[in-house]
Design an enzyme around this catalytic site. Structure first.
Site, PDB file in Angstrom:
ATOM      1  N   LYS A   3       6.402   8.999  -0.337  1.00  0.00           N
ATOM      2  CA  LYS A   3       6.207   8.868   1.111  1.00  0.00           C
ATOM      3  C   LYS A   3       6.695   7.494   1.579  1.00  0.00           C
ATOM      4  CE  LYS A   3       2.268  11.992   1.029  1.00  0.00           C
ATOM      5  NZ  LYS A   3       0.825  12.110   1.183  1.00  0.00           N
TER       6      LYS A   3
ATOM      7  N   HIS B 152       4.618   2.781   5.069  1.00  0.00           N
ATOM      8  CA  HIS B 152       4.357   2.785   6.518  1.00  0.00           C
ATOM      9  C   HIS B 152       3.430   1.644   6.933  1.00  0.00           C
ATOM     10  CE1 HIS B 152       0.425   4.388   5.626  1.00  0.00           C
ATOM     11  NE2 HIS B 152       0.956   5.395   4.972  1.00  0.00           N
TER      12      HIS B 152
ATOM     13  N   HIS C 244       0.344   0.748   4.825  1.00  0.00           N
ATOM     14  CA  HIS C 244       0.644  -0.002   3.602  1.00  0.00           C
ATOM     15  C   HIS C 244       0.984  -1.449   3.932  1.00  0.00           C
ATOM     16  CE1 HIS C 244       1.707   4.176   2.075  1.00  0.00           C
ATOM     17  NE2 HIS C 244       0.651   3.789   1.374  1.00  0.00           N
TER      18      HIS C 244
END
Length: 563
Positions: free
Chosen positions: A125, A128, A131
């Site tokens: 993933k 983003h 994070h």
């Protein structure tokens, strides 16, 4: 910083109150409002029977000024003290001069070890906003613990295991490109993951294939594991580049995949402790009596879940690092999961179960590029850098003097993102706003960097050298005294922030110091002043620059010298 002054107060106050000096010293604090005094004590903290307001009044009248403390004033139940100004200023500025990058540090954590787990992106993933928050908050906590004398191990616990990797492998067989994988593994794996998820919407049997593939991974099938290992290694190499751009590195790259043995031990320990219950073929922990719901630790097909691996990881980490504290920097969306983990460790009666701490944070809303696409961290950093470059170019004369404008734009753009994130308490959600964060006005990262660069510029143009022997008695202006007082408080900010682990405490401190310097600019000049006055003022401004630079470094930013 204040130890000798606190000792002088405690020695005299002990004689007046009958309270031992060693009890008085820890009760002496720095007042929140500097006009109240340099040091203060709340009389009720001394636990003397009687009226604290009257005690404060009596002791203030009997307190004899000396070369360290010029007087005591009672304000209700508080006793406020003024430190001899020249003595105080000399001590503060000489401490900054001698300690420099380590000014404000202490040894309170000497001999102790902390493990800080943060960032922890999922390989399939995008990296983003959530994070990013974990990354910059975790980096701050590592630096804060180091400044307080702890030995720190920074750990990145990657989301690198689970059914989604079966799905990713199936997706790569259908949609993968070797060329794109090598070019940008994280972005390509994300594109593949999106494509296979869309395909699975049309054909649900893909999920069965993914489960079967992941089961092969769990069973140690070499061909299944070799593809996964490539995905992991390429992704970590790319992450390291991104982290380097953020100015940080990790001591350890771990991940859910690394705790296979620990997970089996965790299951055995849970079983031996009688904590497991059967539920339609699955194994669960019933934590409802602790208001923590039921938690599945093993599915009916025998595969494990996050909680099982986290329990195993916790046990292995203690065995490997013998930590005095372990901190998980994880979003508030995971509060229940972390509470279930910590409660399970307590129920297993592990002797180190009280050493775990969760540092959580809220959501970032509206964080996308201006084109509105999914945000990868690299995209965000590129956009902030480009935007900052554009702002810097508006002043052509200054821009021409910057030897490395590209790097400065990168650092200042990053400062915009980081300071916006750290302005308020961690737990608060906030709206991401490009227009607001890229301004040099108000409480922003560019404003703090500009304050630092301006102080560097003053040093270059001062006409005198920084001297620790400057006559600080010449710093008599209220604006100068305010700067010295704020500089003196930095060690206390570092120590007290250990209680809250709130980056906003340090950011608010930097803003106060920058504002105080901005006020002083108006009337306290260095250039074209008599040498003695210029040297005293330069030492003050230089010390402010050192402390501001230290604080910027503490929140994970590189201070810039020109912009």
């Amino acid at each position: 910083m204040f130890d000798e002054f606190k000792a002088a107060i405690a020695a005299q106050l002990s004689g007046l109150s009958g309270v031992p000096a060693e009890t008085i010293v820890p009760a002496i604090d720095i007042p929140k409002v500097s006009t109240h005094g340099d040091l203060a004590i709340a009389v009720p903290r001394l636990r003397v029977k009687g009226n604290p307001v009257q005690f404060a009044k009596d002791w203030a009248e009997k307190f004899v000024p000396n070369e360290s403390i010029t007087g005591a004033v009672a304000t209700g139940p508080y006793l406020n003290f003024r430190i001899a100004r020249d003595t105080f200023t000399r001590k503060v500025l000489s401490s900054v001069y001698s300690q420099r990058a380590e000014y404000g540090w202490n040894k309170s954590g000497n001999g102790k070890r902390a493990v800080v787990e943060f960032s922890s992106p999922n390989i399939a993933k995008p990296f983003h906003a959530g994070h990013l928050r974990s990354t910059i908050i975790g980096n701050f906590i590592c630096k804060l613990y180091t400044a307080n004398g702890w030995n720190v191990v920074s750990m990145n616990y990657l989301g690198d295991w689970g059914k989604q990797y079966g799905l990713l492998a199936i997706g790569f067989q259908r949609f993968g490109s070797e060329e794109k994988l090598l070019e940008d593994p994280i972005k390509h794996l994300f594109d593949v993951y999106v494509a296979i998820n869309n395909a699975a919407t049309e054909d649900p049997s893909i999920h069965d294939e993914a489960r079967a593939y992941f089961k092969k991974m769990e069973d140690g099938d070499e061909s299944a594991l070799s593809l996964w290992k490539r995905f992991r290694e390429l992704s970590i190499a790319k992450y390291k580049d991104t982290y380097a751009r953020l100015g940080l590195s990790f001591d350890v790259y771990s991940g859910e995949s690394q705790v296979t043995e620990g997970m089996h031990r965790a299951m055995k320990m849970l079983n031996d402790a009688g904590l497991l219950e059967d539920s339609e073929g699955a194994k669960i922990l019933d934590l409802k009596k602790y208001k923590l719901e039921k938690a599945v630790v093993q599915k009916k097909d025998g595969t494990t879940l996050y909680l099982t691996r986290d329990i195993g990881a916790a046990i292995e980490r203690y065995e490997q690092y013998s930590f005095d504290k372990i901190i998980y920097v994880i979003s508030s969306q995971q509060d229940l999961h972390v509470k279930q983990l910590f409660k399970t460790l307590q129920l297993l009666e592990l002797p180190y179960a009280d050493r775990f701490q969760h540092v959580n944070y809220g959501l970032v809303k509206g964080m996308s590029t201006r084109k509105g696409t999914v945000v990868f961290l690299d995209d965000m950093l590129r956009e902030s850098k480009d935007n900052m470059h554009k702002v810097m170019r508006e002043n052509e004369a200054k821009y021409a003097q910057i030897p490395n404008p590209d790097q400065v734009a990168d650092v200042v753009g990053m400062s915009a993102i980081v300071i916006q994130d750290m302005l308020a308490k961690r737990i608060k959600d906030y709206d991401f706003n490009w227009d607001r964060i890229l301004t040099f006005e108000g409480d922003t990262g560019p404003y703090l960097q500009y304050a630092h660069a301006r102080l560097c510029s003053l040093e270059r143009r001062a006409g005198v050298e920084v001297s620790p022997d400057a006559d600080v008695s010449l710093l008599s202006e209220p604006a100068a005294q305010e700067i010295v007082t704020l500089i003196s408080r930095y060690p206390d900010v570092l120590a007290s922030t250990m209680q809250t682990l709130e980056p906003c405490s340090v950011v608010q401190y930097m803003l106060k110091l920058s504002h105080a310097v901005s006020v002083a600019w108006e009337s306290i000049w260095v250039h074209n002043q008599p040498k003695e006055i210029a040297e005293a003022r330069l030492l003050m401004y230089w010390s402010a620059r050192v402390v501001l630079g230290n604080a910027l470094t503490l929140v994970g930013l590189q201070p810039v010298e020109r912009m």
